[in-house]
Structure formats: C-alpha cells, structure tokens
Design an enzyme around this catalytic site. Structure first.
Site, PDB file in Angstrom:
ATOM      1  N   ARG A   1      13.924  -6.651  -0.090  1.00  0.00           N
ATOM      2  CA  ARG A   1      14.201  -6.355  -1.491  1.00  0.00           C
ATOM      3  C   ARG A   1      15.470  -7.090  -1.893  1.00  0.00           C
ATOM      4  O   ARG A   1      16.386  -7.253  -1.077  1.00  0.00           O
ATOM      5  CB  ARG A   1      14.397  -4.851  -1.718  1.00  0.00           C
ATOM      6  CG  ARG A   1      13.102  -4.029  -1.710  1.00  0.00           C
ATOM      7  CD  ARG A   1      12.220  -4.305  -2.941  1.00  0.00           C
ATOM      8  NE  ARG A   1      11.029  -3.498  -2.974  1.00  0.00           N
ATOM      9  CZ  ARG A   1       9.832  -3.901  -2.528  1.00  0.00           C
ATOM     10  NH1 ARG A   1       9.677  -5.099  -2.001  1.00  0.00           N
ATOM     11  NH2 ARG A   1       8.779  -3.113  -2.634  1.00  0.00           N
TER      12      ARG A   1
ATOM     13  N   GLU B   1      14.512  -9.311 -10.935  1.00  0.00           N
ATOM     14  CA  GLU B   1      13.264 -10.070 -10.884  1.00  0.00           C
ATOM     15  C   GLU B   1      12.626  -9.980 -12.262  1.00  0.00           C
ATOM     16  O   GLU B   1      12.435  -8.870 -12.749  1.00  0.00           O
ATOM     17  CB  GLU B   1      12.324  -9.509  -9.821  1.00  0.00           C
ATOM     18  CG  GLU B   1      12.891  -9.707  -8.431  1.00  0.00           C
ATOM     19  CD  GLU B   1      11.987  -9.253  -7.287  1.00  0.00           C
ATOM     20  OE1 GLU B   1      10.879  -8.759  -7.568  1.00  0.00           O
ATOM     21  OE2 GLU B   1      12.387  -9.399  -6.138  1.00  0.00           O
TER      22      GLU B   1
ATOM     23  N   HIS C   1       8.687 -13.465  -5.507  1.00  0.00           N
ATOM     24  CA  HIS C   1       8.171 -12.236  -4.895  1.00  0.00           C
ATOM     25  C   HIS C   1       6.647 -12.325  -4.676  1.00  0.00           C
ATOM     26  O   HIS C   1       5.879 -11.539  -5.241  1.00  0.00           O
ATOM     27  CB  HIS C   1       8.517 -11.009  -5.760  1.00  0.00           C
ATOM     28  CG  HIS C   1       8.497  -9.710  -4.990  1.00  0.00           C
ATOM     29  ND1 HIS C   1       9.287  -8.632  -5.316  1.00  0.00           N
ATOM     30  CD2 HIS C   1       7.758  -9.313  -3.919  1.00  0.00           C
ATOM     31  CE1 HIS C   1       9.042  -7.635  -4.483  1.00  0.00           C
ATOM     32  NE2 HIS C   1       8.101  -8.020  -3.626  1.00  0.00           N
TER      33      HIS C   1
HETATM   34  P1  NDP Z   1       8.391  -0.673   7.920  1.00  0.00           P
HETATM   35  O1  NDP Z   1       8.717   0.711   7.505  1.00  0.00           O
HETATM   36  O2  NDP Z   1       7.358  -0.883   8.956  1.00  0.00           O
HETATM   37  O3  NDP Z   1       9.694  -1.431   8.400  1.00  0.00           O
HETATM   38  C1  NDP Z   1      10.916  -1.228   7.786  1.00  0.00           C
HETATM   39  C2  NDP Z   1      11.977  -1.529   8.801  1.00  0.00           C
HETATM   40  O4  NDP Z   1      13.236  -1.399   8.154  1.00  0.00           O
HETATM   41  C3  NDP Z   1      11.976  -0.573   9.992  1.00  0.00           C
HETATM   42  O5  NDP Z   1      11.815  -1.288  11.177  1.00  0.00           O
HETATM   43  C4  NDP Z   1      13.358   0.052   9.942  1.00  0.00           C
HETATM   44  O6  NDP Z   1      13.940   0.124  11.224  1.00  0.00           O
HETATM   45  C5  NDP Z   1      14.128  -0.979   9.141  1.00  0.00           C
HETATM   46  N1  NDP Z   1      15.367  -0.399   8.665  1.00  0.00           N
HETATM   47  C6  NDP Z   1      15.559   0.740   7.979  1.00  0.00           C
HETATM   48  N2  NDP Z   1      16.864   0.942   7.806  1.00  0.00           N
HETATM   49  C7  NDP Z   1      17.491  -0.094   8.405  1.00  0.00           C
HETATM   50  C8  NDP Z   1      18.844  -0.447   8.583  1.00  0.00           C
HETATM   51  N3  NDP Z   1      19.828   0.329   8.105  1.00  0.00           N
HETATM   52  N4  NDP Z   1      19.127  -1.603   9.229  1.00  0.00           N
HETATM   53  C9  NDP Z   1      18.147  -2.387   9.698  1.00  0.00           C
HETATM   54  N5  NDP Z   1      16.843  -2.076   9.583  1.00  0.00           N
HETATM   55  C10 NDP Z   1      16.536  -0.943   8.950  1.00  0.00           C
HETATM   56  O7  NDP Z   1       7.994  -1.415   6.577  1.00  0.00           O
HETATM   57  P2  NDP Z   1       7.225  -2.812   6.398  1.00  0.00           P
HETATM   58  O8  NDP Z   1       7.582  -3.723   7.496  1.00  0.00           O
HETATM   59  O9  NDP Z   1       5.813  -2.553   6.112  1.00  0.00           O
HETATM   60  O10 NDP Z   1       7.910  -3.328   5.022  1.00  0.00           O
HETATM   61  C11 NDP Z   1       9.300  -3.571   4.988  1.00  0.00           C
HETATM   62  C12 NDP Z   1       9.746  -3.889   3.591  1.00  0.00           C
HETATM   63  O11 NDP Z   1       9.307  -5.181   3.220  1.00  0.00           O
HETATM   64  C13 NDP Z   1       9.193  -2.988   2.483  1.00  0.00           C
HETATM   65  O12 NDP Z   1       9.907  -1.789   2.396  1.00  0.00           O
HETATM   66  C14 NDP Z   1       9.355  -3.853   1.268  1.00  0.00           C
HETATM   67  O13 NDP Z   1      10.608  -3.634   0.691  1.00  0.00           O
HETATM   68  C15 NDP Z   1       9.295  -5.268   1.801  1.00  0.00           C
HETATM   69  N6  NDP Z   1       8.092  -5.987   1.415  1.00  0.00           N
HETATM   70  C16 NDP Z   1       8.220  -7.144   0.697  1.00  0.00           C
HETATM   71  C17 NDP Z   1       7.119  -7.890   0.363  1.00  0.00           C
HETATM   72  C18 NDP Z   1       7.255  -9.148  -0.406  1.00  0.00           C
HETATM   73  O14 NDP Z   1       6.348  -9.471  -1.157  1.00  0.00           O
HETATM   74  N7  NDP Z   1       8.331  -9.893  -0.248  1.00  0.00           N
HETATM   75  C19 NDP Z   1       5.769  -7.474   0.740  1.00  0.00           C
HETATM   76  C20 NDP Z   1       5.744  -6.246   1.480  1.00  0.00           C
HETATM   77  C21 NDP Z   1       6.878  -5.539   1.800  1.00  0.00           C
HETATM   78  P3  NDP Z   1      14.007   1.516  11.986  1.00  0.00           P
HETATM   79  O15 NDP Z   1      12.588   1.839  12.324  1.00  0.00           O
HETATM   80  O16 NDP Z   1      14.849   1.225  13.166  1.00  0.00           O
HETATM   81  O17 NDP Z   1      14.596   2.499  11.052  1.00  0.00           O
HETATM   82  C1  DGY Z   2       5.533  -4.376  -1.456  1.00  0.00           C
HETATM   83  O1  DGY Z   2       4.347  -4.057  -1.234  1.00  0.00           O
HETATM   84  O2  DGY Z   2       6.471  -3.600  -1.293  1.00  0.00           O
HETATM   85  C2  DGY Z   2       5.801  -5.787  -1.880  1.00  0.00           C
HETATM   86  O3  DGY Z   2       7.066  -5.990  -2.309  1.00  0.00           O
HETATM   87  C3  DGY Z   2       4.776  -6.383  -2.750  1.00  0.00           C
HETATM   88  O4  DGY Z   2       3.573  -6.459  -2.075  1.00  0.00           O
END
Ligand code: NDP
Ligand code: DGY
Length: 328
Positions: free
Chosen positions: A245, A274, A293
């Site tokens: 984000r 955005e 995005h």
């Molecule tokens: P997950 O919940 O699987 O992964 C999120 C990760 O964030 C976890 O591994 C968690 O680690 C980590 N995290 C939380 N707090 C912290 C911290 N303080 N420091 C470091 N790491 C931390 O979610 P996804 O992988 O499915 O998605 C992640 C994010 O990607 C979404 O929330 C969204 O914002 C973004 N996204 C963006 C997209 C785009 O189009 N650019 C598309 C899809 C998603 P832990 O388990 O150790 O807490």
């Molecule tokens: C999400 O799903 O959070 C992305 O930012 C868009 O797919």
C-alpha cells in the site's frame, strides 16, 4: 444507477467483472443497485446508495467507516470487498455492528507476485528509460557504459512481509539465481524453508539486501515504515519495490533517497494518493518506475475476484458460509 432483480438490497460501488454480476443476478435473492461507472462512487452517492442495504460490495478505494455504516443502518449484514487488502474497512466499527466481511485472498496472489517481479526487473534494469531512449533517438549505438542496471544473479533479496504474496514473489525470484533470501515481519514462517528464507531483524534486511520488496499489509505498525531512517540503512546500489500500500512509504523521504543517490532505484505499484498527481516530483525521476496499482490486473484474476466477492456477499446475505470470510 442501474437496478437488476429484487429482494434483499445490495449496493455495488463500481462496475465489477461480469463473472460477479452474473452470480448475483442468478442467485435471485437480492436487488442490486450498481454505481454504474468505472470511476469511484462519490462519497455522497455512497452514503445514499447504502441506505437500507443488506449487503455492500465495495472496492479498496471506498472508505467504509462509521458514517457509511450508520448511513446503511441496521439491515447491513455483510460487506464484501473486491480486494485482499482490508485497510479501507473500519473493522472495529464493523465488528461492533455484527457485520460479516468477505475478501479475496489467494486468487490474486500469483498475478500480484508476477507483476511485482516485472516491476522489480523494470526498475533494476531500467526498462522504461530504455524504451524512452529508443523512441526519442537517444539510442546512438551499443555502448559499454550505457543503461547499466542491477541483476538478480548472486544477489540478496529482502522481503518485508513474507505472507501469501511475499512468498509467491520469493518463489519466483529464487530461480533468477538469488543467493540469499531474507525476510522480516512479526513472526518467522516455517514455510520460508522452501526458499531458504532467513528471518532477520529489519535493520539487517535493510543493510544486507540488494533488492527490497515490500509486500506486507498496511497496519498501524507498517504505516510510514519506509522513511528517511529506513532508506538511510539501505545500500546505495539497492533497488526498492513496493506492491503493498502507498502509505507504507513516506514518499518525500523516498524522493530524497532516490534523488540524492542514497538508493539506486524504486518501483512502486501503489502510491499516495492514487492516482499520483501527474506533476508529482517522483515522476520526474528516471530511477523511479510508477505503475497504477495493477498488481492483480489480469483478465482471469479480476474475473475470479469478481466471482469470489459475489459468492462472499451471497453467503453473508443468506447467513451461510462464505468462501473467504475475514476473521477479525
Ligand atoms: P498476507 O496477510 O498473506 O501477508 C501480509 C504479510 O504482512 C504477513 O506476512 C505479515 O507478516 C506481514 N506484516 C504484517 N505486519 C508487518 C510488519 N509490522 N512488518 C512486516 N511485515 C508485516 O496478505 P497478502 O500477501 O495476501 O497481501 C499483502 C498485501 O498486499 C495486502 O494487504 C495488500 O495491501 C497488498 N496487495 C496489493 C496488490 C496490488 O495490486 N499491488 C494486490 C494484492 C494485495 P506476519 O505474518 O509476520 O504478521
Ligand atoms: C488488493 O486486493 O488488496 C489489491 O490492492 C488490488 O487487487
């Protein structure tokens, strides 16, 4: 506004993939009011549209807070977001009202990881600059010192947030010949063994990585995580990539880091705000690649997200299981 069908009232805040609309129509349990546009619903229209709704299907650009929930009133049983990120939802307020939440994890992991790898390579190997030079006549001959960048082979990659997407990024990067894969987050992950991931303190990740990929969720702890102090610990030759984000990054500090040579390059799929204003100074930098995005933007992924968000909504409306319910 376009109305399809009858019964329980549902407000959909944007045109969504037809896979989702078809499921809602075929279910025959809800009357759908759609904000029939590719552009975001204005706040006033959102507040009007949700009135009396039993279900809300929203996007990451819709801030769903107490005002929206109050405008919806007591009928609201379910909020289904067409995203895996849920930082736009005021979960404390939603919980207070006993409303269920659906989201779209997993189905967009591969698409987002793939785009993040593309962005990393674009920034590291200076692809947009190269394309521009071809078009503007800057390409005079093959030159040994021209348009050189940084390669993954033998490198150390640091992933901040080795969750679903972070892990999928790591899996894709390892075959490029990455030497070490470091990661940081709240807890070490057993599954990191697959990519020989080393759980390290953030400072270690920052000082030792050649590529840093941010794939964590936005939380109060990660808000503004990538700031002046963060960039100052990175190598001058390192490449920074963010597909989580925009507000995880302090963009003024990133600009300073990129323009001063503190870090080598950046690739951003997410920004604040955005869209990023076209006169934003990050866009003046050759070593900063900004995408709008589009992490999950493949036809098939968006279709599946649409279908999943519709199924989640129906589960919430009917009081049955949702395929992907957020527990909070
Ligand atoms: P997950 O919940 O699987 O992964 C999120 C990760 O964030 C976890 O591994 C968690 O680690 C980590 N995290 C939380 N707090 C912290 C911290 N303080 N420091 C470091 N790491 C931390 O979610 P996804 O992988 O499915 O998605 C992640 C994010 O990607 C979404 O929330 C969204 O914002 C973004 N996204 C963006 C997209 C785009 O189009 N650019 C598309 C899809 C998603 P832990 O388990 O150790 O807490
Ligand atoms: C999400 O799903 O959070 C992305 O930012 C868009 O797919």
């Amino acid at each position: 506004m376009q109305t399809v069908g009858k019964l329980m009232k549902v407000f959909v805040t944007r045109r969504i993939p037809q896979e989702g609309m078809k499921i809602l129509s075929a279910a025959g349990v809800c009357e759908v009011s759609l904000w029939d546009s590719d552009e975001p619903v204005q706040r006033a229209e959102l507040l009007k549209g949700v009135q009396g709704a039993h279900g809300l299907l929203c996007l990451l650009s819709d801030k769903i807070d107490a005002e929206v929930l109050d405008a919806a009133g007591p009928n609201l049983k379910v909020i289904s977001t067409l995203s895996v990120g849920f930082d736009h939802l005021a979960l404390d307020e939603i919980k207070k009202r006993g409303i269920r939440v659906g989201y779209t994890p997993d189905v967009l992991t591969d698409a987002t990881a793939e785009l993040t790898v593309a962005l990393l390579l674009a920034a590291a190997r200076r692809l947009p600059e190269g394309v521009e030079e071809v078009k503007n006549g800057g390409w005079s001959s093959w030159k040994p010192l021209w348009l050189c960048g940084y390669g993954l082979s033998g490198s150390t990659v640091g992933v901040i947030g080795l969750g679903r997407i972070g892990m999928a990024i790591a899996r894709r990067l390892m075959p490029f010949g990455v030497n070490r894969l470091l990661y940081s987050g709240r807890t070490a992950k057993a599954y990191a063994a697959e990519v020989k991931g080393e759980f390290v303190p953030l400072d270690t990740l920052l000082s030792e990585s050649d590529f840093i990929v941010v794939s964590c969720s936005l939380t109060p702890e990660t808000l503004g995580l990538c700031d002046k102090a963060f960039f100052s610990k990175m190598k001058n030759t390192a490449v920074f990539v963010n597909s989580s984000r925009g507000t995880v990054v302090n963009q003024e500090d990133l600009y300073e880091a990129l323009s001063s040579g503190q870090i080598a390059a950046a690739g951003l799929d997410v920004t604040t705000p955005e869209p990023l204003p076209t006169d934003h100074r990050l866009l003046t930098l050759k070593n900063c690649v900004v995408l709008p995005h589009i992490g999950s933007a493949t036809y098939s992924t968006r279709g599946i997200m649409g279908a999943l968000s519709a199924q989640n909504l129906l589960g919430g409306l009917q009081g049955t299981d949702m395929p992907s319910e957020l527990t909070f």
